[in-house]
Write an enzyme that holds these catalytic residues in place. Structure first.
Site, PDB file in Angstrom:
ATOM      1  N   ALA A  66       0.873  -1.170   0.000  1.00 36.40           N
ATOM      2  CA  ALA A  66       0.000   0.000   0.000  1.00 36.40           C
ATOM      3  C   ALA A  66       0.913   1.223   0.000  1.00 36.40           C
ATOM      4  O   ALA A  66       2.041   1.160   0.484  1.00 36.40           O
ATOM      5  CB  ALA A  66      -0.866  -0.016   1.243  1.00 36.40           C
ATOM      6  N   GLY A 112       0.460  -4.909   1.025  1.00 40.84           N
ATOM      7  CA  GLY A 112      -0.740  -4.924   0.175  1.00 40.84           C
ATOM      8  C   GLY A 112      -0.514  -5.614  -1.157  1.00 40.84           C
ATOM      9  O   GLY A 112      -1.462  -6.120  -1.768  1.00 40.84           O
ATOM     10  N   GLU A 115      -0.893  -9.217  -0.373  1.00 46.06           N
ATOM     11  CA  GLU A 115      -2.323  -9.404  -0.077  1.00 46.06           C
ATOM     12  C   GLU A 115      -3.140  -9.419  -1.372  1.00 46.06           C
ATOM     13  O   GLU A 115      -4.102 -10.177  -1.507  1.00 46.06           O
ATOM     14  CB  GLU A 115      -2.808  -8.299   0.865  1.00 46.06           C
ATOM     15  CG  GLU A 115      -2.209  -8.449   2.269  1.00 46.06           C
ATOM     16  CD  GLU A 115      -2.537  -7.289   3.185  1.00 46.06           C
ATOM     17  OE1 GLU A 115      -2.186  -6.147   2.827  1.00 46.06           O
ATOM     18  OE2 GLU A 115      -3.146  -7.511   4.248  1.00 46.06           O
ATOM     19  N   GLU A 135       4.356  -5.219   7.422  1.00 42.27           N
ATOM     20  CA  GLU A 135       3.602  -4.163   8.117  1.00 42.27           C
ATOM     21  C   GLU A 135       4.053  -3.900   9.551  1.00 42.27           C
ATOM     22  O   GLU A 135       4.075  -2.749   9.992  1.00 42.27           O
ATOM     23  CB  GLU A 135       2.102  -4.485   8.105  1.00 42.27           C
ATOM     24  CG  GLU A 135       1.420  -4.225   6.769  1.00 42.27           C
ATOM     25  CD  GLU A 135       1.500  -5.398   5.800  1.00 42.27           C
ATOM     26  OE1 GLU A 135       2.280  -6.352   6.035  1.00 42.27           O
ATOM     27  OE2 GLU A 135       0.778  -5.363   4.798  1.00 42.27           O
TER      28      GLU A 135
HETATM   29  N1  COA Z   1       4.601   3.063  -0.643  1.00 44.16           N
HETATM   30  C1  COA Z   1       4.999   4.209  -1.203  1.00 44.16           C
HETATM   31  N2  COA Z   1       6.101   4.318  -1.956  1.00 44.16           N
HETATM   32  C2  COA Z   1       6.842   3.226  -2.127  1.00 44.16           C
HETATM   33  C3  COA Z   1       6.498   1.985  -1.567  1.00 44.16           C
HETATM   34  C4  COA Z   1       5.310   1.928  -0.794  1.00 44.16           C
HETATM   35  N3  COA Z   1       4.868   0.788  -0.231  1.00 44.16           N
HETATM   36  N4  COA Z   1       7.426   1.065  -1.900  1.00 44.16           N
HETATM   37  C5  COA Z   1       8.338   1.707  -2.669  1.00 44.16           C
HETATM   38  N5  COA Z   1       7.990   3.016  -2.790  1.00 44.16           N
HETATM   39  C6  COA Z   1       8.690   4.067  -3.538  1.00 44.16           C
HETATM   40  C7  COA Z   1       9.902   4.576  -2.765  1.00 44.16           C
HETATM   41  O1  COA Z   1       9.530   5.542  -1.812  1.00 44.16           O
HETATM   42  C8  COA Z   1      10.723   5.148  -3.898  1.00 44.16           C
HETATM   43  O2  COA Z   1      10.172   6.396  -4.263  1.00 44.16           O
HETATM   44  P1  COA Z   1      11.149   7.668  -4.548  1.00 44.16           P
HETATM   45  O3  COA Z   1      12.022   7.220  -5.684  1.00 44.16           O
HETATM   46  O4  COA Z   1      10.211   8.766  -4.923  1.00 44.16           O
HETATM   47  O5  COA Z   1      11.914   7.884  -3.293  1.00 44.16           O
HETATM   48  C9  COA Z   1      10.460   4.191  -5.049  1.00 44.16           C
HETATM   49  O6  COA Z   1       9.236   3.528  -4.729  1.00 44.16           O
HETATM   50  C10 COA Z   1      11.533   3.136  -5.229  1.00 44.16           C
HETATM   51  O7  COA Z   1      11.695   2.445  -3.981  1.00 44.16           O
HETATM   52  P2  COA Z   1      13.120   2.271  -3.243  1.00 44.16           P
HETATM   53  O8  COA Z   1      12.843   2.061  -1.791  1.00 44.16           O
HETATM   54  O9  COA Z   1      14.033   3.413  -3.598  1.00 44.16           O
HETATM   55  O10 COA Z   1      13.639   0.938  -3.925  1.00 44.16           O
HETATM   56  P3  COA Z   1      14.668  -0.098  -3.298  1.00 44.16           P
HETATM   57  O11 COA Z   1      15.048  -1.013  -4.422  1.00 44.16           O
HETATM   58  O12 COA Z   1      15.760   0.580  -2.560  1.00 44.16           O
HETATM   59  O13 COA Z   1      13.819  -0.941  -2.205  1.00 44.16           O
HETATM   60  C11 COA Z   1      11.872  -2.109  -1.398  1.00 44.16           C
HETATM   61  C12 COA Z   1      12.743  -1.745  -2.611  1.00 44.16           C
HETATM   62  C13 COA Z   1      10.634  -2.836  -1.903  1.00 44.16           C
HETATM   63  C14 COA Z   1      12.663  -3.042  -0.456  1.00 44.16           C
HETATM   64  C15 COA Z   1      11.479  -0.823  -0.632  1.00 44.16           C
HETATM   65  O14 COA Z   1      10.932   0.097  -1.573  1.00 44.16           O
HETATM   66  C16 COA Z   1      10.475  -1.015   0.454  1.00 44.16           C
HETATM   67  O15 COA Z   1      10.799  -1.516   1.527  1.00 44.16           O
HETATM   68  N6  COA Z   1       9.191  -0.605   0.219  1.00 44.16           N
HETATM   69  C17 COA Z   1       8.158  -0.629   1.208  1.00 44.16           C
HETATM   70  C18 COA Z   1       7.668  -2.054   1.424  1.00 44.16           C
HETATM   71  C19 COA Z   1       6.588  -2.080   2.499  1.00 44.16           C
HETATM   72  O16 COA Z   1       6.846  -1.850   3.670  1.00 44.16           O
HETATM   73  N7  COA Z   1       5.367  -2.390   2.087  1.00 44.16           N
HETATM   74  C20 COA Z   1       4.260  -2.534   2.973  1.00 44.16           C
HETATM   75  C21 COA Z   1       3.454  -1.307   3.022  1.00 44.16           C
HETATM   76  S1  COA Z   1       2.091  -1.487   4.130  1.00 44.16           S
END
Ligand code: COA
Length: 257
Positions: A66, A112, A115, A135
């Protein structure tokens, strides 16, 4: 219908829905959830469409969760509403769709995103995919059905471990635990889903939709799945597909559904 955050393509008997926010790793914001609802409703209402393949654009993510930026300042009532609305319009909606939905997990499927994949009828992953429910690392719990569907698929102990550690598992681990049915290379992912969808399309659509109702009934509180099976089984006898399927068998030809 045109969408901003997703793509809906129809080819022959299949619909392809692609979440298309690659710069945000296809994170699910409110608008994307609403568009996905519209796209699934549209594909499901088209009688010619026999299966839907859901994937994420780019080679990095199916859906990274999400959109955290949208709910970071929510209070208790906004949080409850977020989960309730999302479950109703998208996650439960997909699970109960009469058209089969296959998730093609092409990269990260987190929060999400996992999910969403779990709400689909079954899942295929590419070998680079990583799956998890992170989460609790954000101070919240899965709210789009993750605490219910993950134990259904992988068992309670593995689900508890995944949710409590907030860790990611590999595609191979996901397959070994029943979370995905197949693992292939990223290049082969959509073509395997198409093969499975085409195989589905040779069978009776009305019978498949009855089977979805009966299988789902097993996981619904207060509903006797065996009773639902009896009712759905009986209803099949009144369908053109049943007449065609049984007649074709007796005439030693392939049925035309
Ligand atoms: N919500 C909002 N934005 C998200 C996102 C999310 N769940 N997951 C990734 N993004 C965005 C990042 O903020 C980033 O945006 P920016 O370039 O404007 O800063 C872009 O997507 C790329 O992500 P980034 O984190 O730079 O890539 P990465 O390869 O370093 O890491 C992940 C990849 C998936 C490990 C990392 O993005 C992450 O942990 N995301 C969140 C996962 C999460 O907790 N999901 C559950 C949400 S309830």
């Amino acid at each position: 219908m045109s969408f901003k955050n997703i793509l809906l393509e129809i080819e022959d008997k299949l619909a392809y829905i692609t979440i298309n926010r690659p710069k945000k790793l296809n994170a699910l914001n409110k608008e994307t959830i609403a568009e996905l609802h519209e796209a699934f409703a549209e594909a499901n209402s088209d009688e010619n469409i026999r299966a839907i393949i859901l994937t994420g654009s780019g080679d990095k993510a199916f859906v990274a969760g999400a959109d955290i930026s949208e709910f970071a300042d929510f209070d208790v009532s906004q949080g409850s509403k977020l989960a309730k609305q999302g479950q109703e319009i998208l996650f439960d909606f997909i699970e109960n769709l009469s058209t089969p939905v296959i998730a093609a997990i092409n990269g990260f499927a987190l929060g999400g995103g996992l999910e969403l994949a779990m709400a689909c009828h079954f899942r295929v992953a590419s070998d680079n995919a990583k799956m998890g429910l992170p989460e609790v690392s954000l101070g919240v719990i899965p709210g789009y059905g993750g605490t219910q569907r993950l134990p259904q698929l992988v068992g309670k102990g593995k689900a508890m471990e995944m949710i409590m550690t907030a860790g990611m598992i590999t595609a191979e681990d996901a397959k070994n635990n029943g979370l995905v049915n197949h693992v292939v290379t990223q290049e082969e992912l959509v073509s395997l889903c198409e093969k499975l969808a085409t195989k589905i399309s040779y069978n009776s659509g009305t019978a498949i939709s009855a089977a979805i109702k009966a299988v789902n009934a097993n996981f619904k509180d207060g509903i006797n799945g065996f009773d639902v099976e009896i009712k759905q089984f009986g209803k099949c006898f009144g369908t053109e597909d049943f007449e065609e399927g049984t007649t074709a068998f007796l005439e030693k030809r392939k049925p035309k559904f």
